[in-house]
Design an enzyme around this catalytic site. Structure first.
Site, PDB file in Angstrom:
ATOM      1  CG  ASN A   9      -1.822   1.205   1.280  1.00  0.00           C
ATOM      2  OD1 ASN A   9      -1.857   2.001   0.345  1.00  0.00           O
ATOM      3  ND2 ASN A   9      -2.553   1.348   2.375  1.00  0.00           N
ATOM      4  CE  LYS A  11      -0.388   3.243   4.703  1.00  0.00           C
ATOM      5  NZ  LYS A  11      -0.369   3.385   6.158  1.00  0.00           N
ATOM      6  CG  HIS A  96      -6.008   1.915   5.132  1.00  0.00           C
ATOM      7  ND1 HIS A  96      -5.597   2.846   6.055  1.00  0.00           N
ATOM      8  CD2 HIS A  96      -4.989   1.054   4.963  1.00  0.00           C
ATOM      9  CE1 HIS A  96      -4.348   2.558   6.420  1.00  0.00           C
ATOM     10  NE2 HIS A  96      -3.959   1.474   5.773  1.00  0.00           N
ATOM     11  CD  GLU A  98      -3.290   5.481   6.556  1.00  0.00           C
ATOM     12  OE1 GLU A  98      -3.257   5.538   5.319  1.00  0.00           O
ATOM     13  OE2 GLU A  98      -2.389   4.931   7.240  1.00  0.00           O
ATOM     14  CD  GLU A 168      -3.577  -2.352   7.206  1.00  0.00           C
ATOM     15  OE1 GLU A 168      -2.486  -2.601   6.699  1.00  0.00           O
ATOM     16  OE2 GLU A 168      -4.208  -1.309   6.990  1.00  0.00           O
ATOM     17  N   GLY A 174       2.435   2.381  10.855  1.00  0.00           N
ATOM     18  CA  GLY A 174       3.380   3.488  10.717  1.00  0.00           C
ATOM     19  C   GLY A 174       4.075   3.857  12.010  1.00  0.00           C
ATOM     20  CB  SER A 214       5.215  -1.787  11.931  1.00  0.00           C
ATOM     21  OG  SER A 214       4.804  -0.451  12.203  1.00  0.00           O
TER      22      SER A 214
HETATM   23  P1  13P Z   1       2.902   0.462   7.715  1.00  0.00           P
HETATM   24  O1  13P Z   1       3.395  -0.838   7.108  1.00  0.00           O
HETATM   25  O2  13P Z   1       3.648   1.663   7.226  1.00  0.00           O
HETATM   26  O3  13P Z   1       2.774   0.359   9.184  1.00  0.00           O
HETATM   27  O4  13P Z   1       1.408   0.668   7.136  1.00  0.00           O
HETATM   28  C1  13P Z   1       0.501  -0.368   7.243  1.00  0.00           C
HETATM   29  C2  13P Z   1      -0.680  -0.019   6.429  1.00  0.00           C
HETATM   30  O5  13P Z   1      -1.435   0.869   6.772  1.00  0.00           O
HETATM   31  C3  13P Z   1      -0.895  -0.763   5.186  1.00  0.00           C
HETATM   32  O6  13P Z   1      -2.164  -0.532   4.672  1.00  0.00           O
END
Ligand code: 13P
Length: 252
Positions: A9, A11, A96, A98, A168, A174, A214
């Site tokens: 992803n 983003k 997601h 976010e 997740e 992150g 992560s």
């Molecule tokens: P990270 O791997 O940067 O923690 O992000 C995970 C994520 O949100 C994947 O959709």
């Protein structure tokens, strides 16, 4: 064996030139992608076509990061499942954290997005996962169960089989703080049990459940070794070709 999936992803990262460079580097890595394994890359929308073209001779497929909850019409700035399907893209991340947090997408909107995806041959990569306060209160199982029941449980068994679930935990996204492989396995087994109770064990055994939060080359092997962890949804580490290649090669 159900599909083992490494999904990147990206983003809202990378210019087009950087995206090309990352894919060039990824394709130079020694990758072993077996028939029961799948690699997805969720790029920003404008890159879906050029990156898909670049991946045409590989086993790697592109994935959308989001889709609209409606079919078509006056929704400036939105991209529908029908449009995504017309690009021959057949995967989309839905729900997601976010999108849930920053864009206020609730259970019912996500259910509509899932419907749109399935109506247009797009596999939802449906995300769920609890915030830190819920984990600290120890109520993560019921929290995640509600996310699944409210947005997926109107489906029939055949539709559910088209879905991929990504767990997740928000506190691990992150932050560099990964769920332990035991915590991941415990939640993945719970998710599979919740799916089995509603749709039957044959469906539950078919649905791939990815871990996200992560994931790195250094923890992927241990996470993916767990019986109910069918791969990962990877943010930060997917922006590094060597790291992501190692994560792909860590799939069961
Ligand atoms: P990270 O791997 O940067 O923690 O992000 C995970 C994520 O949100 C994947 O959709």
């Amino acid at each position: 064996m159900r599909k083992q999936i490494a999904a990147a992803n990206w983003k809202m990262n990378l210019t087009l030139a950087e995206a090309h460079e990352l894919i060039d580097l990824l394709l130079q890595q020694p990758l072993s992608i077996e028939a029961h394994q799948q690699v997805l890359i969720a790029t920003p929308f404008p890159y879906l076509i050029p990156i898909q073209q670049k991946l045409a001779n590989s086993q790697i497929k592109c994935c959308a990061q989001n889709i609209a909850s409606t079919q078509n019409g006056a929704f400036t700035g939105e991209t529908s499942a029908e449009i995504v399907n017309s690009l021959h893209i057949n995967y989309a991340i839905i729900g997601h954290s976010e999108r849930r947090e920053l864009f206020h997408e609730d259970h019912s909107v996500l259910a509509l997005k899932v419907n749109q995806a399935l109506a247009h041959s797009v596999h939802p990569v449906f995300c769920c996962g609890e915030p830190l306060a819920i984990r600290e209160a120890g109520t993560q199982n019921s929290y995640v169960e509600t996310q699944l029941t409210e947005s997926l449980f109107h489906l029939d068994a055949e539709q559910m089989k088209q879905c991929i679930v990504a767990y997740e935990p928000i506190w691990a996204i992150g932050t560099g703080k990964t769920a332990s492989s035991e915590q991941a396995q415990e939640m993945h087994a719970h998710i599979r049990a919740v799916i089995a109770a509603k749709f039957g064990s044959e469906v539950a055994e078919t649905v791939s459940i990815l871990y996200g939060g992560s994931v790195k080359a250094s923890n992927a092997i241990e996470l993916f070794a767990k019986p109910d962890v069918d791969g990962g949804l990877v943010g930060g580490a997917s922006l590094n070709a060597v790291e992501f290649a190692a994560i792909i090669n860590a799939l069961k």
